[in-house]
Design a protein around this motif. Structure first.
Motif, short mmCIF file in Angstrom:
data_model
loop_
_atom_site.label_atom_id
_atom_site.label_comp_id
_atom_site.label_asym_id
_atom_site.label_seq_id
_atom_site.Cartn_x
_atom_site.Cartn_y
_atom_site.Cartn_z
N PRO A 30 0.74 -1.37 0.01
CA PRO A 30 0.09 -0.04 -0.03
C PRO A 30 0.83 1.31 -0.02
O PRO A 30 1.70 1.45 0.73
N GLY A 31 0.51 2.29 -0.95
CA GLY A 31 1.22 3.42 -1.00
C GLY A 31 2.32 3.44 -1.88
O GLY A 31 3.13 4.44 -1.92
N ARG A 32 2.68 2.21 -2.50
CA ARG A 32 3.84 2.18 -3.15
C ARG A 32 3.31 1.81 -4.76
O ARG A 32 2.54 1.19 -4.90
N THR A 33 4.08 2.06 -5.68
CA THR A 33 3.97 1.60 -7.13
C THR A 33 4.51 0.46 -7.21
O THR A 33 5.27 -0.21 -6.45
N LEU A 34 4.11 -0.29 -8.63
CA LEU A 34 4.56 -1.73 -8.74
C LEU A 34 6.14 -1.66 -8.88
O LEU A 34 6.93 -2.66 -8.34
N SER A 35 6.75 -0.44 -9.38
CA SER A 35 8.37 -0.57 -9.59
C SER A 35 8.91 -0.55 -8.30
O SER A 35 9.92 -0.84 -8.24
N ALA A 36 8.14 0.08 -7.21
CA ALA A 36 8.87 0.38 -6.05
C ALA A 36 8.47 -0.82 -4.94
O ALA A 36 9.22 -0.76 -3.77
N CYS A 37 7.72 -1.79 -5.22
CA CYS A 37 7.20 -2.89 -4.45
C CYS A 37 8.11 -3.92 -4.21
O CYS A 37 8.40 -4.49 -5.38
N PRO A 38 8.63 -4.46 -3.16
CA PRO A 38 9.78 -5.49 -3.23
C PRO A 38 9.26 -6.89 -3.02
O PRO A 38 9.38 -7.80 -2.97
N SER A 39 7.51 -7.08 -3.18
CA SER A 39 6.96 -8.19 -2.98
C SER A 39 7.02 -9.20 -4.33
O SER A 39 7.30 -8.50 -5.37
N PRO A 40 7.44 -10.22 -4.09
CA PRO A 40 7.54 -11.15 -5.31
C PRO A 40 6.31 -11.21 -6.17
O PRO A 40 6.56 -11.44 -7.30
N ARG A 41 5.16 -10.97 -5.70
CA ARG A 41 4.08 -10.98 -6.68
C ARG A 41 3.94 -9.73 -7.26
O ARG A 41 3.50 -9.99 -8.52
N ALA A 42 4.43 -8.69 -6.98
CA ALA A 42 4.61 -7.43 -7.84
C ALA A 42 5.96 -7.79 -8.73
O ALA A 42 5.46 -7.09 -10.01
#
Length: 183
Positions: A57-69
């Motif tokens: 939440p609050g992050r873009t896909l490019s900034a998200c460290p999640s594996p799903r992202a």
């Protein structure tokens, strides 16, 4: 009238068929020429930077460290390489999570509200301090001016003559001169 050789007619027909088949192939969605890998990565990064991540939440896909992202970023890269338009990519991603708004559409008014409030607060502060200083200055102005000094001998307040002919004023001037000479 000369007769065209049959081999020339065959070549002409093949060229005509290829010319007619090219627009049909493009309309049918057949893969066109490959895009440059840098352009694909640049466009995919642009899309991933514009789409909010449902995993962080609050992050873009490019900034998200999640594996799903990361999986979503790979999908975006594949779609860009396949020539899918940006709007359709965003629609595909939004269809995966319809309950979450993935666009970062913030109201453009939010960009000026904080500076406007700060300006308003500072203006109020300057106005308040200025009024207080003016009010304090008026009180100081109502104090005994130099031309209304108390007469120490009689205990009354007398209005001094601005020409300097008053005896009280002359006495004060003499006292002042004595003090200045001592130093």
């Amino acid at each position: 009238m000369s007769r065209i050789p049959s081999s020339t007619r065959v070549v002409t027909r093949v060229v005509l068929l290829l010319a007619l088949a090219t627009p049909l192939r493009d309309a049918a969605g057949a893969p066109g020429p490959k895009r440059d890998e840098r352009d694909v990565l640049r466009e995919a990064s642009s899309v991933a930077s514009a789409v909010m991540s449902p995993f962080c939440p609050g992050r873009t896909l490019s900034a998200c460290p999640s594996p799903r992202a990361g999986e979503w970023r790979v999908d975006i890269r594949n779609w860009v390489a396949a020539g899918v338009p940006r709007e359709q990519i965003v629609q595909r991603l939004q269809a995966r999570t319809p309950e979450i708004n993935l666009t970062s559409d913030r109201n453009p008014l939010y960009g000026w509200i904080a500076p406007a409030l700060a300006l308003l607060a500072m203006s109020g502060l300057v106005l308040g301090v200025g009024r207080r200083l003016l009010r304090h200055g008026r009180r100081a102005g109502s104090a005994t001016p130099i031309d209304r000094l108390p007469d120490l001998a009689t205990g009354t307040t007398s209005v001094l003559d601005p020409t300097g002919a008053d005896a009280t004023r002359a006495a004060y001037a003499e006292l002042l001169d004595d003090e200045l000479r001592r130093e």
